[in-house]
Every structure is written in C-alpha cells, then in structure tokens.
Design a protein around this motif. Structure first.
Motif, PDB file in Angstrom:
ATOM      1  N   ALA A  61       0.796  -1.086   0.033  1.00 33.61           N
ATOM      2  CA  ALA A  61      -0.077  -0.113  -0.128  1.00 33.61           C
ATOM      3  C   ALA A  61       0.784   1.114   0.062  1.00 33.61           C
ATOM      4  O   ALA A  61       1.777   1.354   1.004  1.00 33.61           O
ATOM      5  CB  ALA A  61      -0.885  -0.095   1.365  1.00 33.61           C
ATOM      6  N   SER A  64       2.667   3.293   3.149  1.00 35.60           N
ATOM      7  CA  SER A  64       2.885   2.276   4.205  1.00 35.60           C
ATOM      8  C   SER A  64       4.153   1.821   4.314  1.00 35.60           C
ATOM      9  O   SER A  64       5.030   1.819   3.400  1.00 35.60           O
ATOM     10  CB  SER A  64       1.749   1.287   3.991  1.00 35.60           C
ATOM     11  OG  SER A  64       2.238   0.306   2.988  1.00 35.60           O
ATOM     12  N   GLU A 324      -2.585   4.441   1.893  1.00 39.97           N
ATOM     13  CA  GLU A 324      -3.108   4.779   3.366  1.00 39.97           C
ATOM     14  C   GLU A 324      -2.914   6.239   3.425  1.00 39.97           C
ATOM     15  O   GLU A 324      -2.130   6.963   2.610  1.00 39.97           O
ATOM     16  CB  GLU A 324      -2.182   3.879   4.337  1.00 39.97           C
ATOM     17  CG  GLU A 324      -2.133   2.581   4.405  1.00 39.97           C
ATOM     18  CD  GLU A 324      -1.323   2.063   5.498  1.00 39.97           C
ATOM     19  OE1 GLU A 324      -0.785   2.611   6.341  1.00 39.97           O
ATOM     20  OE2 GLU A 324      -1.515   0.728   5.493  1.00 39.97           O
TER      21      GLU A 324
END
Length: 339
Positions: A61, A64, A324
């Motif tokens: 992600a 992250s 994120e």
C-alpha cells in the motif's frame, strides 16, 4: 487483480536492421558476413542502451511500511541499482537516472540498497515513514531527485577532496529541468556539475543534471550555464540541503568547497570513481557493507540470478493495496530563522 504497470519509454527498434543485414549476408556477400554481424550487434546494443524501456510495478500500500516499487525491463524484473546501465549512449555522454522522488513531493523515497532486487521504498526512521519538511520558501524536494545506477559511494573509501568516507549509496542526482517526473521513471540526463554535501560526517555527492528532452538542455552543458540560465538555483540548492533536517532537530548540514558547485569535468571524474567502486562491489572484490548485490545482467558478478529468482522476490512481497492516508503534518511550513 493484475499488477499495475506504467510505461516509461519507447521499445528499442532494431528488427528492420536485423532483417536487412540477414538478407545481405545470405545474398552471396559472404566476405562481409563477420563485419555485418558485428555491425548489427553494435547497432543493436547502442540502440538498446539508449532506448530501453522500463515499467514500474507497485506492491503493498502506498504510504505504508510495506510499499515497494519494482522496476521491470523488457525481459523481466531488474535491479535499478545494478542492472540499468549507467550510460545511456555509446559515447557515454548521456546517463540513465532513476527518479526516486518527483519534484514538489515530500516522501523520502529511495532505492532499497539492502533488499534483493533493490526496489524503491520509503525511508524509515524509528519505525516511522520519513517525509522531508517544507522549509520556507521551499516545498518538498525542489528538483526531481534520484540516483545514477551502477554507482556506489564506498563507505570504506575516504575521498581525497572531502576527507570523508562514502555514504554507502548510489550517487545522488538532482535533475533541474522543467518537467515533474514520476516515481520510478528512468530518464536520460546530461551532467552539468556536482556539489559535495557532508551529511553526518559522510561524503554525499549531489550531481546536478538536466533531462536531455528539456527545452533548455541544448543550451546547458556545464555549471556556468546553470548560473546563467537559472540564476539563484545553485544557491537555493545549497540552502535546501543545509536546512532540510533542522526541523527534525538536526544541526545544519555542511558542504565541502564552501558550498560551491564544481564543474562538469569534476563531476564526471567522481562518477567514474563511483562506477568503479560499484564494479568492485558486484564483483565481490570489496566489503559489501550490507548491500544486496543480486542482479540479472552483470555477467562477471557472482551475485547474478535468474529471471525466475527475480520474479519470486516480487511474488513474495506484499500484495497491492489502496493507499493509506498521509498525516496532515506533512503539509506544515517551517520557517528557519538561523542559518
């Protein structure tokens, strides 16, 4: 779900030349067979070197700890540290640059030198992702920032100019053209000069370069051209590197040569030295200092692996996931009052 890929260049075009030379060889001109074949190989190698395309493959992600950006060539995954050629043309006047951080962005992305296949990932400090602060009047990085492949600043080598050892990374590049590049782009640049940052006691060379496709590229050939065509840019670059760690509680960074940039000839000598240090690294002739040297193309290297090995490394990484959120603190301005 298929892994997203992004084209970053044009495919090499040598098929017509190969067919033409093949017809010539078999038309009875046997005395020219060796010369034609050698010419084809040379033309193909030069064309491939200058026009090889790369795509990027994201894993994990974004924003992250498990995010990785892998680089893929025509035949499969490659290491942006070891497999992308340093030189982009036969004359060795144009260089390949791997873009780690696009201009105006804050995420401190870098080639993961200690991971197999050396993907691009975000730097981590005390378990947290690193973002450079906005030090007024700058926002994020003020150039496209990245590295030259097949170079290495040996931490066991004490530089004669700075009297400091290398920082154990590929040599850094600040690309000063007008386009905002993409993370993972492999772009071709002209070298214009170099600055010698002393970062926490280590030599951290900063190459100054410009994309060969930039509108000003034809007019920019050395350090004096930056002063002429982009007045104030060298001073801004020096200031940026001096102050960017101050908001994190670090002291001001220092430069060798009193912060003055050296010219193209000086820069090319440093690139040659760091390229040779890299050669020793991948040939296992020096202490690797924790560097992951696995590669798929350096024939003389004992670290060479197969494409199947490279694919397996990517397959073991985290699956693609939505980005994120980023902490709003990243957008904060910091006013540095003392230099």
């Amino acid at each position: 779900m298929t892994t997203p890929e992004r084209l970053t260049g044009k495919q090499p075009m040598c098929a017509l030349l190969v067919r033409s030379l093949t017809r010539t060889v078999f038309s009875g001109l046997s005395t020219h067979r060796s010369t034609a074949a050698a010419g084809c190989r040379s033309a193909f190698q030069q064309n491939r070197r200058s026009k090889m395309s790369y795509t990027t493959v994201e894993r994990g992600a974004p924003n992250s700890l498990d995010y990785r950006l892998y680089i893929k060539g025509a035949n499969g995954f490659v290491s942006p540290f070891h497999d992308i050629p340093l030189h982009a043309n036969a004359e060795k006047t144009v260089f390949n640059m791997v873009v780690e951080v696009p201009r105006w962005s804050n995420a401190k992305m870098e080639i993961a030198t200690k991971e197999k296949l050396n993907p691009i990932k975000q730097d981590v400090k005390k378990g947290n992702l690193r973002y450079v602060k906005n030090c007024f009047p700058h926002h994020g990085y003020i150039w496209n920032y990245g590295a030259f492949p097949q170079t290495w600043e040996d931490p066991n080598h004490r530089d004669q100019h700075t009297e400091c050892k290398g920082d154990n990374d590929p040599i850094d590049v600040c690309e000063i053209g007008q386009r905002v590049a993409n993370r993972g782009d492999v772009i071709q640049v002209k070298v214009l000069g170099i600055m010698a940052l002393i970062d926490e006691g280590e030599t951290d060379w900063k190459i100054l370069a410009i994309d060969v496709k930039d509108p000003l590229a034809a007019q920019m050939n050395d350090i004096e051209d930056i002063k002429k065509l982009k007045p104030g840019f060298l001073e801004a670059t020096c200031e940026w590197f001096k102050i960017y760690k101050i908001p994190d509680g670090k002291p001001e960074n220092q430069f060798a040569f009193e912060g003055q940039a050296k010219d193209k000839a000086f820069a090319l000598n440093i690139i040659t030295e760091t390229h040779e240090q890299w050669r020793n690294l991948v040939a296992k002739k020096t202490d690797s200092a924790g560097i992951a040297c696995e590669n798929v193309s350096v024939g003389s290297s004992p670290f060479m692996m197969t494409q199947e090995d490279a694919q397996a490394i990517v397959d073991k990484s985290a699956p693609v996931a939505p980005a994120e959120p980023i902490n709003s603190e990243v957008d904060k301005w910091h006013h540095i009052t003392k230099l």
